[in-house]
Design a protein around this motif. Structure first.
Motif: not given
Length: 165
Positions: A133, A135, A138
């Motif tokens: 993914d 993300y 982050w």
């Protein structure tokens, strides 16, 4: 106030000779290194086994590169965190303990920075493989921020806040 060997005035919280202080600081440093050594050796051991798993063959070029960088940083972190033990053994009895403590402390700090990098890269690799993914960077950045806060920012803030001038 005491005068150090280089003529600089410095406060000490204890009434101890330079050798007594070096002995105390060496004992404290070795206790700290034991914690970090155990963690880095376990992490490094697991990293070494990944290449022998079937999943490794299916990783893309980027993940292979992340893995290689992670293993190399883990090896370097292991070397830096074991370094103080070798340093002590090789200079023991040579009347250079204060200098050995300073160098061992520097090696330990380098080892902690390399451990931070190793853990970051390992987390990035695991999360990339586990989730695929967007993300992930982050999430890894948030964990790195947490490490930096716990390992460096809080200790430096405490040092600045509570050290008498």
């Amino acid at each position: 106030m005491t005068v150090t060997g280089d003529g600089e005035d410095r406060r000490r919280g204890r009434n101890e000779t330079e050798e007594e202080r070096a002995d105390r600081m060496w004992g404290e440093l070795i206790q700290e290194v034991r914690v970090a050594q155990t963690g880095v050796q376990i992490l490094f051991g697991f990293l070494l086994t990944v290449v022998f798993t079937p999943v490794y063959r299916s990783l893309g070029d980027t993940d292979h590169a992340i893995y290689i960088v992670t293993v190399v940083m883990g090896a370097c972190a292991t070397g830096a965190l074991i370094g103080p033990v070798s340093l002590h053994r090789l200079v023991s009895g040579r009347l250079v303990k204060p200098q050995a403590v300073r160098w061992a402390s520097r090696l330990t700090f380098v080892g902690l920075v390399l451990l931070l990098c190793t853990m970051t890269a390992a987390l990035l690799l695991v999360l990339r493989v586990a989730t695929h993914d967007d993300y992930v960077p982050w999430l890894v950045a948030a964990v790195v921020l947490w490490y930096v806060l716990c390992w460096f920012a809080l200790p430096l803030w405490t040092r600045r806040r509570y050290t008498s001038r």
